[in-house]
Motif scaffolding. Structure first.
Motif, PDB file in Angstrom:
ATOM      1  N   LEU A 140       0.828  -1.213   0.000  1.00 61.69           N
ATOM      2  CA  LEU A 140       0.000   0.000   0.000  1.00 61.69           C
ATOM      3  C   LEU A 140       0.857   1.256   0.000  1.00 61.69           C
ATOM      4  O   LEU A 140       0.497   2.264  -0.610  1.00 61.69           O
ATOM      5  CB  LEU A 140      -0.929  -0.009   1.208  1.00 61.69           C
ATOM      6  N   LYS A 141       1.987   1.211   0.672  1.00 60.79           N
ATOM      7  CA  LYS A 141       2.884   2.383   0.663  1.00 60.79           C
ATOM      8  C   LYS A 141       3.384   2.649  -0.749  1.00 60.79           C
ATOM      9  O   LYS A 141       3.441   3.796  -1.193  1.00 60.79           O
ATOM     10  CB  LYS A 141       4.067   2.152   1.613  1.00 60.79           C
ATOM     11  N   GLU A 142       3.738   1.580  -1.465  1.00 56.90           N
ATOM     12  CA  GLU A 142       4.211   1.756  -2.842  1.00 56.90           C
ATOM     13  C   GLU A 142       3.090   2.251  -3.748  1.00 56.90           C
ATOM     14  O   GLU A 142       3.311   3.060  -4.642  1.00 56.90           O
ATOM     15  CB  GLU A 142       4.769   0.437  -3.369  1.00 56.90           C
ATOM     16  N   ILE A 143       1.885   1.756  -3.506  1.00 55.34           N
ATOM     17  CA  ILE A 143       0.745   2.212  -4.327  1.00 55.34           C
ATOM     18  C   ILE A 143       0.442   3.680  -4.034  1.00 55.34           C
ATOM     19  O   ILE A 143       0.178   4.477  -4.942  1.00 55.34           O
ATOM     20  CB  ILE A 143      -0.495   1.329  -4.043  1.00 55.34           C
ATOM     21  N   ALA A 144       0.496   4.048  -2.739  1.00 54.44           N
ATOM     22  CA  ALA A 144       0.154   5.423  -2.351  1.00 54.44           C
ATOM     23  C   ALA A 144       1.118   6.434  -2.932  1.00 54.44           C
ATOM     24  O   ALA A 144       0.768   7.601  -3.121  1.00 54.44           O
ATOM     25  CB  ALA A 144       0.133   5.527  -0.825  1.00 54.44           C
ATOM     26  N   VAL A 145       2.342   5.998  -3.237  1.00 53.41           N
ATOM     27  CA  VAL A 145       3.319   6.921  -3.840  1.00 53.41           C
ATOM     28  C   VAL A 145       2.776   7.503  -5.131  1.00 53.41           C
ATOM     29  O   VAL A 145       3.024   8.666  -5.471  1.00 53.41           O
ATOM     30  CB  VAL A 145       4.651   6.159  -4.098  1.00 53.41           C
ATOM     31  N   HIS A 146       1.973   6.697  -5.857  1.00 52.58           N
ATOM     32  CA  HIS A 146       1.479   7.130  -7.170  1.00 52.58           C
ATOM     33  C   HIS A 146       0.348   8.147  -7.063  1.00 52.58           C
ATOM     34  O   HIS A 146      -0.082   8.676  -8.088  1.00 52.58           O
ATOM     35  CB  HIS A 146       1.016   5.915  -7.967  1.00 52.58           C
ATOM     36  N   ILE A 147      -0.134   8.414  -5.848  1.00 52.89           N
ATOM     37  CA  ILE A 147      -1.168   9.458  -5.705  1.00 52.89           C
ATOM     38  C   ILE A 147      -0.582  10.809  -6.084  1.00 52.89           C
ATOM     39  O   ILE A 147      -1.287  11.701  -6.534  1.00 52.89           O
ATOM     40  CB  ILE A 147      -1.717   9.472  -4.258  1.00 52.89           C
ATOM     41  N   GLY A 148       0.732  10.942  -5.932  1.00 52.38           N
ATOM     42  CA  GLY A 148       1.385  12.199  -6.301  1.00 52.38           C
ATOM     43  C   GLY A 148       1.966  12.187  -7.694  1.00 52.38           C
ATOM     44  O   GLY A 148       2.775  13.044  -8.032  1.00 52.38           O
ATOM     45  N   ASP A 149       1.579  11.223  -8.534  1.00 53.76           N
ATOM     46  CA  ASP A 149       2.130  11.108  -9.883  1.00 53.76           C
ATOM     47  C   ASP A 149       1.725  12.308 -10.738  1.00 53.76           C
ATOM     48  O   ASP A 149       0.670  12.911 -10.529  1.00 53.76           O
ATOM     49  CB  ASP A 149       1.619   9.823 -10.535  1.00 53.76           C
ATOM     50  N   ALA A 155      -6.005   6.192 -10.803  1.00 55.26           N
ATOM     51  CA  ALA A 155      -5.931   4.747 -10.589  1.00 55.26           C
ATOM     52  C   ALA A 155      -5.428   4.429  -9.189  1.00 55.26           C
ATOM     53  O   ALA A 155      -5.941   3.537  -8.513  1.00 55.26           O
ATOM     54  CB  ALA A 155      -5.012   4.119 -11.631  1.00 55.26           C
ATOM     55  N   ALA A 156      -4.411   5.189  -8.734  1.00 52.46           N
ATOM     56  CA  ALA A 156      -3.878   4.952  -7.387  1.00 52.46           C
ATOM     57  C   ALA A 156      -4.944   5.263  -6.336  1.00 52.46           C
ATOM     58  O   ALA A 156      -5.127   4.514  -5.363  1.00 52.46           O
ATOM     59  CB  ALA A 156      -2.636   5.809  -7.164  1.00 52.46           C
ATOM     60  N   LEU A 157      -5.654   6.364  -6.538  1.00 49.42           N
ATOM     61  CA  LEU A 157      -6.719   6.718  -5.586  1.00 49.42           C
ATOM     62  C   LEU A 157      -7.808   5.647  -5.579  1.00 49.42           C
ATOM     63  O   LEU A 157      -8.291   5.235  -4.519  1.00 49.42           O
ATOM     64  CB  LEU A 157      -7.322   8.077  -5.970  1.00 49.42           C
ATOM     65  N   ASN A 158      -8.190   5.168  -6.755  1.00 48.20           N
ATOM     66  CA  ASN A 158      -9.219   4.130  -6.828  1.00 48.20           C
ATOM     67  C   ASN A 158      -8.783   2.862  -6.118  1.00 48.20           C
ATOM     68  O   ASN A 158      -9.581   2.191  -5.458  1.00 48.20           O
ATOM     69  CB  ASN A 158      -9.538   3.814  -8.292  1.00 48.20           C
ATOM     70  N   THR A 159      -7.511   2.530  -6.268  1.00 49.07           N
ATOM     71  CA  THR A 159      -7.004   1.314  -5.614  1.00 49.07           C
ATOM     72  C   THR A 159      -7.036   1.460  -4.104  1.00 49.07           C
ATOM     73  O   THR A 159      -7.440   0.546  -3.383  1.00 49.07           O
ATOM     74  CB  THR A 159      -5.572   1.033  -6.095  1.00 49.07           C
ATOM     75  N   VAL A 160      -6.635   2.636  -3.603  1.00 49.19           N
ATOM     76  CA  VAL A 160      -6.663   2.858  -2.153  1.00 49.19           C
ATOM     77  C   VAL A 160      -8.108   2.847  -1.650  1.00 49.19           C
ATOM     78  O   VAL A 160      -8.401   2.341  -0.562  1.00 49.19           O
ATOM     79  CB  VAL A 160      -5.949   4.178  -1.789  1.00 49.19           C
ATOM     80  N   VAL A 161      -9.021   3.385  -2.452  1.00 48.32           N
ATOM     81  CA  VAL A 161     -10.438   3.352  -2.067  1.00 48.32           C
ATOM     82  C   VAL A 161     -10.930   1.901  -1.999  1.00 48.32           C
ATOM     83  O   VAL A 161     -11.703   1.525  -1.115  1.00 48.32           O
ATOM     84  CB  VAL A 161     -11.295   4.170  -3.063  1.00 48.32           C
TER      85      VAL A 161
END
Length: 2031
Positions: free
Chosen positions: A1379-1388, A1396-1402
């Protein structure tokens, strides 16, 4: 003994872990015997001991441990599963064995380690041993070092990785223990044996004395490298070989071992150094400084850094550019040297990582070689040599070749020397023919240079390359050199010494030849010549054996050259040798009479000579000896014409009959040329030249002829030589003619004074024109007008003629039957004359003239300036005449002008583009996509003249590029998609004209078919007509079937119409043009086609065909075969022409025409068999080989040739041969056909397909790297069917198959085409059915690191699908890390990736709730706000969760988007509720508790029954229950959206509140207006109760949104912002006007609200807006209202926390803290009225926390004393109002000593005198306290411990809870925290719920536990949330009753009574310290409430619907027993 007898009976494995050491000893002994006895390594018996082996080696008893070690060693040696225990056992050995005093234990421990290495676990053993070196016990360190030394000594450096060992070695030399240092020294000596001097750099920093000792030891070591003495299990074959060599003496193996030994690179043992951060900060300023001293300082700093031998990778681009600038432009040569050294250092330190910069630097360095100073030249040489090692010669070839023609001799010399040095580092593999050819051509030119140093450098370079690749490979390129120069090259080759002692391919022959020559002269020719001939092409003439010789040369010319190579390299025989050879084949009198003075005798000898030659054996004929005899005095000076004629005839005869070499030809050519102009002998001379042309190839003969003819001054000879050459070209064809080589001689001839020579030259040019076309004239445009007119006249004569078919061929290649590959060589080489004509033109580079000023001019706003820029560009191109493809930024500028609004400029741009095509020639190809396609766009212009100009320009481009590039890709289809009738009709007309002339087209033409069908029904008549004209031309290439199939996507009406047109087009479909090569060879000149332009159209690329088909061999045979003689060709082609149309003509021909039908029939038969062959265990063998590294592991960035070849080899045993040929064919259409067959056979060959699955998947990974969309789509179609089949077969992919396929599949998920991405996602979905999703997850995570944003986005979306479908367990290695690696992409940077990153975290949030915030780690404020907004939006949709059981059984649908649609649906609440009626309630698995009624379960069951048997309940109720009383329908008429019944208000309010925080201003205003309307009506305002925090959170978020977005956005109307502010203030004023609602606001919310309002007051932007001051006034009023109406406890706490935050924040303004303190002062003023409603304990706790952060001293240090005074005033006021009682309210403070609060309170109380005045009041309390104090602390502790024990037991839990409840009632101040803090959160929640339940029961209420989500059980109750009132659960119970027909009382009554009761009696809480929660935290809990309330709303509506209105009356307090009884009755009836 009793004990012994007890354990003696135990099994062995149990003895081994017995607590008695004797038992263990006995167990180890028996285990040892057992291990030695088991023969099967895979016996299941081994598995019993897997977990025990570590205990064997770590036994605490020394005696038992020894035996355990022996047993462990036997286990490791014999057990198949032993490798699983490596890590734990070796770790145990290191820590528990190596520290033992007994030597035997250490020895066994080492043996175990070595045995593990033997069973292939070297890496794990080495890792554990290296860990042991960090142990504090020196014994362990010494033993680890010794083990490493032994392992290295026995297994060698290939098995033991030396890099980590060398890295830790210096540290061991620093040890205080001598034993450690000594052992380290021994290890260093052992390492040195294996890697020698590579060890030195790593040990340079150790103590000098130690280094000296090591040096002494190293010197003593033997020079021979050590050999591996112990072998791995996988090396047993190597071991056997080694033992065999030992038996045989092993002497002959030394060389092999030395060659096999891989030298260790010291670079690999070094640690990289990071230098970019260490660069001087002012480097880039200094390097541009005017003073050279400053520039020198900057460079010296860099030089120091680059001296590090290994550099860390990074972005060195700026640094390299800066250094390049210094090298190229700095006038100070010292700085140039310094910069070159820096570049050399960078290249050396970075190695291959520097390769990306090499292309930038090399041209500059080569140009700088013009410097003469040795120091500069040396530095530049070092730099370019270091750079060469970072890249390949092929990458640098263009830059090097560019300077080989430089005018400066120094540059040419240094370039050649650089090549010589570079060649030394190359091999035959890295110097293929394609690389060698241009280099050799350039070097040969330099061999003839006027500067001696340039010549010498060229000789050295050629000698080096000859040494490296061998004479055989180089000699074809040296054919033009004379013997003297060849000898010099060979001499240079002898001197070359290759690095590392390499011998080179040419080494042996060069060294052996002199010896052969010096040995017996007479025998040498006899033995060598036949041998050479036999091994050459001559020997291949009668047999089919020599394909081996033919293949490397790759066909036609190469084969010819191969045979010539042998003769060219043949030593030039001396006269004596020639006489001896001639004497052996000629009569004696013939030889004697050759030089007779009598011409008649000479004539007679010639006749005998001729007879002897005619009867001589062609194989043994000594051609060189014979022609040397003819050249013997008088030779070519023969005066008698009869003798001369005879002599020349014999030369022709020898050339025709014998193996005539170029060496022999060199002997006679000069004589032939000398006589070619003779009237009597000229005919015979020409005959001889023709024969030599047949023997040695026309191109070579022509070059020799022209150079010899123009070396003499006889004009007659020159003219006749040119005439012969013109005729020979017609006879031989133009193949291979090197125009450039003799074009200058032709120019010389044109300038000759003799008219005959000029006429002959013009005639020759006419013949050349036949083959070369118009470009030939470009070479002669500088000639005089009169001469140019004659040339033009000759060209005019030839205009329209076709070149004749060749009638003569190179005899050797023509007669060889095995030369099927010749056509390929002609494409590469032979087409040289015509094909490369445009490349021969001298071209200039205009990129320097395309300046930024010019580009900006062309793009200027002023059309006049734009026109000026275009004029300049046209002038530049016109002046340059012929240009290179590099034209800088010009394409970009011109593209913009094609869309210019000024049509005149568009036409001018088109004119320039037309000019550009002519000037650039074929090089214009690379600009087709950037500039060519925009030309097509111009065809859509409304003006006819512009379209006409565009069409002309397009034609000019196509003439140069051919059609292939235009038809490839989607560009053309995209243009046809434009609904522009002009564009469509022009493009379709153009295609209809071009397509019939093409033999093949790219498969992408199919992409245009849908647009073609659209055009067939276009409204415009012209478009329809053009589309109908184009339809047959499309069909001729694509076929009727394909086009008919494409109609399937049309609408039915359209389909019928289009199919009818297809039928018509089928009848008039033109035939494909015949292959030009076939026409040339088979039909003769008459059938070649009418005109040159007609033949030009037949070329597949649309180029003028004259350039390709007019060469001799090219015209005589098809591309892949050698034709039989001419007559046979005619017969064959004549008879086979009809079948050759269509498919047959397009296919590759495999042999003579007469055999085609049989071959075709055979193919069809082959295809009928199985396509996959199932080979048992083949897949397992491949897996094993890959694991053992016997084959390449399938892991690459782009597939290299070796991977393709390996796969091809592996597939050969598993696939039908014809299928493999199709799969590896160069034509992509063959791939499509092959995949189609695989699809057809998939079902019928399931087993075989699975057996070859790994190979099939690997082949498809290769297709993923193709650019052809057709193949890719077909491949994906097959893969989808394949995975469906695998799923049906319950097959699961192996790791081997997955690792070689999934990473490459994921590459295509980022494809630009939607169709491809969709298919890939579908395959990934199906993949999870045959391969665990948890293992797919890491591959997708890796895919998120791609540079391709589409790939990152798609991978993130797919990750969301996996989490949604399979839960959090799918996240590997851990959810937190993933999840930390996925959350990094929120700032892409890319929006799609962010979404996509936001949807995955949701999706994660939907699974595990608020826990997601812990998993994702820290996010920036901006990213967190984005996430919060997305979660809030997702709450509107509230996706239905599935139960855990459903999740495990879930199957993904074919479309992955269906499983993961996260876009929030903007629906109103009613629609939401309607949609919810179609789904079940969310189902969770809560922990079952006693006395719990699972309402959710009941509801679910009821709904399930309702769906299964819709009439059942109605029927049963009528029979079983009493008459039904219809309940009263009660509703409240609220305003808009509040007009539903009371029970629906909660969800409706939630929805409206969620709209308050909307990003849309109008939405938010409407929501606020609705809420304000409710709040203003007293009778309706109660509905807002329970929603206040939620409303305030939404409002705060809206305030933040306004501040961050709306105010900063200029596009937003500020009036709307003011209106929004007004609505917010109005609704909040209404809210805080009602004290009952205002008091519901919690402390955290009030804190954030006050902060938001204060920030708004201070925002200057608001004041600047019109009416902004009015908003500020409203805020002031609101703040006062909040201070007056809010709960005083929450308010004071909020203000204290806010004050603390504002003071702590360094960035915070003092104005904020001042305003907060003003608020506090106002609250203090109200204290007398509010003191009784204040929770002093909480207030004092907050003050205590404040004083902890700001003690008295720190508080006084702040600017101003206001904070200190405020706090003192607050405390004083509280003391004054409460007196000494205030000291009793410190119970919530754990450690009172942490702050000064208590001391301060006591002082204040004392000073106020209240302490004495309150004695009487406190007396009673003190007595009460004394009674408590009597109970000792121990007793209290015992009582509570006993109570909690009861709670913890199942039997007494209720009793324990009851006692705890009574205890808390009795001792309300009792502190339970110490007893709860060590328990789990679940237990705490359980206790608290139990107390609440008891409390509710005693008050006569029913308590029902809530059902908590499965994944958030650790946070059941939030400390800031109160439990829902019992009425809530009572209400749900009533709903159930009504559903069953058991209740008809209005819910309203229950609600009202429930609310009243819950408000009167607060619940007991165990938590003594309420947490401070911010609105952000509250948001998450409220969002979950929002979801639940909507579900409740749905239930209630369905409960109140008319179909459910028939309910039974009962009292509101109906008990559960009655309900249960009635439910039982229903159940019994159902049964």
């Amino acid at each position: 003994m009793a004990d012994d007898s007890e354990w003696m009976k135990l099994p062995v494995d149990q003895k081994c872990e017995h607590k008695v050491w004797k038992a263990r000893l006995n167990g180890y002994e028996e285990a040892l015997k057992l291990f030695q006895r088991i023969e099967d390594a895979k016996s299941p018996e081994w598995g019993k001991y897997l977990g025990l082996i570590k205990k064997f080696v770590t036994d605490s008893n020394a005696v038992a441990q020894l035996k355990g070690l022996e047993a462990a060693l036997a286990f490791v040696e014999n057990a198949h599963v032993a490798n699983r225990t490596t890590g734990e056992v070796v770790s145990g050995v290191v820590t528990k064995v190596f520290n033992q005093p007994k030597a035997r234990a250490k020895e066994l421990g080492m043996d175990i380690c070595l045995m593990y290495i033997e069973i292939e676990k070297a890496e794990v053993v080495q890792e554990e041993l290296l860990k042991g070196l960090d142990n504090k016990n020196p014994k362990i360190v010494v033993a680890c070092l010794e083990t490493l030394r032994k392992a290295l000594g026995e297994f060698g450096s290939k098995i033991v990785t030396l890099k980590p060992v060398v890295k830790i070695l210096p540290k061991q030399f620093e040890s205080r223990e001598k034993a450690v240092r000594d052992e380290a020294r021994l290890l260093a000596v052992e390492i040195y044996k294996w890697i020698r001097d590579a060890l030195r750099p790593s040990l340079q920093n150790i103590n000098s004395v130690q280094l000296k000792e090591l040096e002494e030891e190293w010197v003593k070591l033997p020079s021979t490298p050590p050999k591996q003495s112990r072998f791995l299990r996988s090396q047993q074959d190597l071991k056997a070989k080694f033992e065999q060599q030992q038996v045989q003496g092993g002497e002959h193996s030394d060389d092999d071992e030395e060659e096999a030994a891989v030298a260790v690179d010291p670079y690999e043992l070094l640690e990289p150094v990071e230098i970019l951060s260490k660069m001087p900060k002012d480097f880039y300023d200094k390097i541009e400084a005017k003073k050279w001293q400053e520039r020198k300082e900057a460079l010296e700093a860099i030089e120091t850094l680059t001296k590090n031998p290994k550099l860390e990778n990074g972005d060195y681009g700026d640094l390299v550019r800066a250094l390049k600038k210094v090298v190229g432009k700095d006038a100070n040569v010292m700085l140039v040297s310094l910069a070159a050294k820096c570049l050399a250092g960078l290249a050396t330190g970075l190695r291959k990582k520097f390769g990306t910069y090499s292309g930038q630097v090399v041209p500059t360095i080569l140009e700088k070689f013009k410097e003469k100073k040795p120091q500069v030249v040396q530095a530049l040489q070092e730099a370019i040599d270091a750079i060469f090692l970072t890249t390949t010669l092929q990458n640098l070839s263009e830059d090097i070749l560019a300077v080989m023609d430089n005018k400066n001799p120094s540059i040419k010399q240094q370039a050649s020397l650089f090549l010589a040095r570079s060649f030394r580092h190359c091999s035959q593999a890295t110097l293929p023919k394609s690389v060698l050819k241009p280099f050799c051509a350039a070097l040969i030119k330099q061999v003839n240079d006027s500067a001696p140093e340039v010549r010498d450098a060229a000789f050295e370079a050629l000698g080096t390359v000859m040494k490296v690749v061998g004479e055989k490979a180089v000699n074809p390129f040296l054919a033009d050199l004379d013997k003297l120069k060849l000898d010099k090259i060979k001499e240079s080759a002898d001197k070359v010494e290759l690095p590392g002692g390499k011998k080179g391919a040419g080494g042996a022959p060069v060294e052996k030849k002199p010896a052969a020559k010096a040995a017996p002269p007479p025998e040498a020719p006899k033995t060598s010549a036949p041998t050479k001939k036999a091994s050459g092409a001559a020997a291949s003439k009668p047999s089919a054996g020599p394909p081996k010789k033919g293949k490397p040369a790759s066909g036609g010319k190469a084969k010819k050259v191969a045979s010539d190579v042998k003769e060219v390299t043949e030593a030039e025989l001396s006269d004596g040798v020639c006489e001896e050879l001639a004497a052996g084949v000629l009569p004696e009198n013939c030889l004697q009479a050759l030089d007779s003075a009598n011409w008649k005798e000479r004539l007679a000898s010639m006749e005998e000579f001729q007879k002897a030659v005619e009867t001589m054996d062609t194989v043994t004929m000594p051609c060189q000896a014979l022609v040397r005899m003819l050249a013997k005095k008088p030779g070519w000076k023969e005066t008698n014409f009869q003798v001369m004629q005879m002599k020349l005839h014999i030369v022709a005869l020898v050339a025709q009959r014998g193996q005539f070499s170029k060496t022999s030809a060199s002997v006679v050519l000069e004589g032939l040329v000398d006589k070619v102009g003779d009237v009597k002998c000229g005919g015979n001379a020409k005959e001889g030249l023709t024969a030599i042309g047949e023997a040695c190839s026309l191109p070579w003969t022509a070059e020799q002829l022209v150079s010899l003819a123009f070396a003499q001054k006889n004009p007659k000879n020159q003219a006749e030589a040119l005439n012969w050459l013109a005729n020979a070209m017609k006879e031989f064809g133009f193949t291979g003619i090197n125009v450039k080589a003799f074009i200058n001689n032709v120019k010389t001839a044109l300038g000759a004074t003799n008219p005959g020579v000029r006429t002959a030259a013009i005639t020759l040019l006419g013949v050349m024109y036949l083959y070369m076309g118009a470009p030939l004239r470009m070479f002669f445009e500088d000639e005089k007008p009169a001469l140019l007119a004659q040339i033009d006249a000759e060209f005019e004569k030839m205009q329209g003629q076709s070149p004749p078919a060749p009638i003569r061929f190179n005899r050797k290649s023509a007669s060889a039957e095995d030369e099927v590959d010749e056509g390929e060589e002609q494409d590469e080489d032979g087409g040289g004359g015509g094909q490369d004509i445009m490349d021969l033109l001298p071209r200039s580079d205009i990129s320097d003239k395309i300046t930024s000023d010019l580009v900006s001019k062309i793009g200027d706003k002023n059309w006049k300036i734009r026109k000026e820029g275009l004029d300049e560009a046209a002038a530049i191109i016109s002046e340059a005449k012929f240009i290179k493809p590099t034209i800088g930024e010009l394409p970009f500028a011109l593209k913009g002008r094609l869309a210019d609004s000024n049509k005149i400029l568009v036409q001018q741009t088109l004119s320039i583009l037309q000019q550009l095509a002519t000037a650039m020639g074929p090089g214009i190809k690379q600009h087709v996509k950037s500039l060519g396609i925009p030309i097509i766009t111009v065809l859509g212009d409304s003006k006819a003249n512009v379209r006409s100009a565009a069409l002309t320009t397009l034609q000019a481009w196509v003439d140069q590029t051919g059609m292939k590039d235009w038809l490839e890709g989607e560009d053309l289809s995209e243009e046809l998609k434009r609904e522009n009738p002009f564009l469509r009709q022009e493009v379709l007309g153009w295609l209809a004209e071009k397509l019939p002339a093409l033999r093949t087209v790219p498969g992408d033409l199919m992409l245009c078919v849908p647009q073609l069908y659209t055009c067939l029904e276009d409204r415009n008549g012209d478009v329809r007509k053009k589309a109908q004209d184009a339809l047959p031309t499309f069909m001729m290439h694509l076929g009727y079937d394909k086009m008919n199939k494409a109609t399937g996507k049309l609408k039915p009406a359209s389909k019928d119409q289009v199919v009818a047109m297809l039928e018509k087009a089928r009848a008039v479909m033109p035939a494909k043009p015949a292959a030009p090569a076939k026409a040339g060879g088979g039909k003769g000149s008459a059938d070649l086609g009418g005109t040159a332009s007609a033949s030009a159209e037949e070329h597949p690329d649309g180029k003028p065909e004259v350039k390709k088909i007019r060469g001799g061999a090219a015209a005589k045979k098809p591309p892949s075969e050698e034709s039989p003689p001419l007559i046979k060709d005619k017969e064959v082609n004549g008879s086979k022409k009809p079948p050759s149309k269509g498919k047959a003509a397009a296919s590759t021909q495999q042999g003579p025409g007469t055999k085609k039908p049989a071959a075709k029939g055979l193919k069809e038969e082959d295809k009928s068999g199985p396509i996959f062959i199932f080979v048992p265990n083949a897949k397992e063998q491949r897996i094993k080989e890959e694991k053992q590294l016997k084959i390449l592991k399938w892991n690459f960035i782009t597939p290299r040739d070796e991977y393709v070849e390996q796969l091809k080899t592996q597939m050969s045993t598993c696939l039908a041969k014809w299928l493999q040929d199709e799969l590896y064919h160069l034509d992509f259409q063959r791939h499509v056909k092959a995949i189609g067959v695989m699809i057809e056979r998939l079902e019928s060959e399931r087993e075989a397909t699975i057996g070859c699955l790994d190979l099939i998947l690997k082949w498809f990974t290769l297709r993923f790297f193709d650019t052809n969309t057709t193949v890719l789509m077909k491949a994906l179609e097959y893969l989808k069917l394949l995975f469906i089949m695998l799923n049906d077969e319950n097959y699961h992919l192996t790791e081997y198959e997955a690792n070689s396929f999934i990473p490459y599949l994921i590459l295509k998920v980022g494809e630009s085409k939607d169709g491809v991405r969709k298919d890939v996602r579908a395959i990934l979905t199906m993949l999870c059915k045959v391969y665990p999703a948890s293992k797919v997850f890491p591959f997708l995570m890796e895919g998120t690191k791609s540079k391709n944003s589409k790939q990152r986005a798609e991978c993130l979306e797919e990750l969301g699908c996996l989490i949604e479908g399979y839960g959090m367990n799918v996240c590997q290695p851990t959810p937190a890390k993933s999840l930390k690696e996925i959350a990094v992409h929120i700032g892409d940077r890319d929006t799609s990736v962010r979404n996509a990153a936001l949807n995955t975290v949701v999706a994660v949030y939907n699974v595990c709730g608020d826990q997601v915030y812990k998993l994702i780690g820290n996010l920036s404020e901006k990213e967190m706000s984005m996430l919060e907004e997305r979660i809030k939006r997702s709450a509107k949709k509230a996706p239905v969760k599935q139960s855990a059981s459903e999740k495990t059984q879930r199957e993904h649908p074919a479309n992955p988007n269906a499983t993961f649609s996260r876009k929030p649906a903007q629906e109103d609440p009613n629609k939401l509720n309607q949609s919810r009626q179609q789904h079940n309630e969310p189902s969770h698995n809560p922990i079952p508790k006693e006395f719990k009624l699972d309402l959710e379960k009941i509801e679910e069951d009821m709904i399930r029954d309702e769906y299964k048997m819709p009439d059942l309940i109605e029927h049963n109720l009528d029979e079983l229950l009493e008459p039904i009383i219809i309940p009263k329908f009660m509703s409240r008429n609220l305003s808009l959206h509040f007009d539903d019944v009371h029970n629906s208000t909660a969800s409706t309010i939630n929805y409206v509140i969620s709209q308050v925080a909307s990003g849309d201003i109008n939405t938010s205003i409407q929501a606020l207006a609705q809420i304000d309307e409710v709040l203003r009506q007293e009778d309706k305002a109660d509905a807002m109760s329970g929603h206040i925090d939620q409303l305030l959170i939404a409002t705060i978020m809206q305030l933040r949104l306004i501040n961050s977005t709306h105010l900063a956005d200029d596009r937003v109307d500020k009036k709307d912002v003011i209106k929004l502010y007004s609505c917010i203030m109005g609704s909040l004023l209404s809210l805080f006007s009602m004290e009952s609602l205002a008091r519901e606001a919690s402390m955290g919310i009030l804190k954030d609200l006050m902060h938001g309002l204060i920030m708004l007051m201070l925002d200057s932007r608001v004041e600047d807006i019109e009416e902004g001051t009015q908003v500020i006034r409203s805020v002031n009023l609101l703040v006062i209202r909040v201070l007056e109406k809010s709960d005083p406890t929450n308010l004071i706490s909020a203000l204290l926390v806010l004050l603390q935050d504002s003071l702590v924040s360094s960035a915070g303004s003092h104005t904020i803290s001042d305003l907060v303190m003003k608020c506090l002062w106002r609250v203090i003023r109200f204290l007398p009225e509010t003191i009784h409603n204040i929770n002093l304990d909480r207030i004092l706790l907050d003050i205590h926390n404040f004083m902890k952060v700001f003690p008295k001293e720190k508080l006084k240090q702040l600017k101003g004393d206001l904070p200190h005074r405020t706090l003192k005033t607050l405390l004083h006021s509280l003391c004054k109002l409460t007196g000494a009682k205030i000291l009793d309210h410190l119970s919530m403070i754990e450690n009172r000593n942490e702050s000064e609060l208590e001391a301060h309170l006591r002082r204040v109380v004392k000073h106020t005198g209240n302490l004495s005045g309150m004695k009487s009041d406190r007396g009673n309390e003190k007595s009460g306290l004394r009674t408590e104090e009597r109970m000792s602390k121990a007793k209290v502790s015992d009582i509570l411990t006993e109570i909690f024990k009861k709670i913890g037991s199942k039997e007494n839990t209720k009793e324990g809870l009851t006692e705890l409840y009574e205890y808390k009632l009795k001792y309300s101040d009792a502190d339970l925290e110490p007893f709860l803090k060590n328990t789990t959160q679940v237990f705490q929640n359980y206790v608290e719920r139990g107390l609440r339940m008891i409390e509710s029961e005693r008050e006569g209420k029913v308590y029902i536990q809530t059902v908590m989500p499965q994944n958030s059980c650790d946070s059941v109750l939030s400390s800031n949330e109160e439990m829902k009132p019992a009425s809530y659960y009572y209400e749900r119970l009533q709903i159930l009753k009504r559903r069953c027909g058991l209740e008809n009382t209005s819910i309203q009554a229950g609600l009202n009574s429930g609310d009243g009761e819950s408000q009167q009696q607060p619940t007991i809480s165990l938590m003594s310290k309420p947490a401070v929660v911010s609105s952000t935290d509250m948001l998450h809990s409220k969002l979950s409430q929002l979801k639940e309330s909507r579900e409740q709303y749905q239930q209630e509506r369905s409960a109140l619907s008319p179909t459910r209105a028939n309910t039974r009356s009962a009292s509101p307090a109906g008990d559960l027993d009655d309900l249960k009884k009635r439910l039982e009755r229903i159940k019994s009836k159902l049964q």
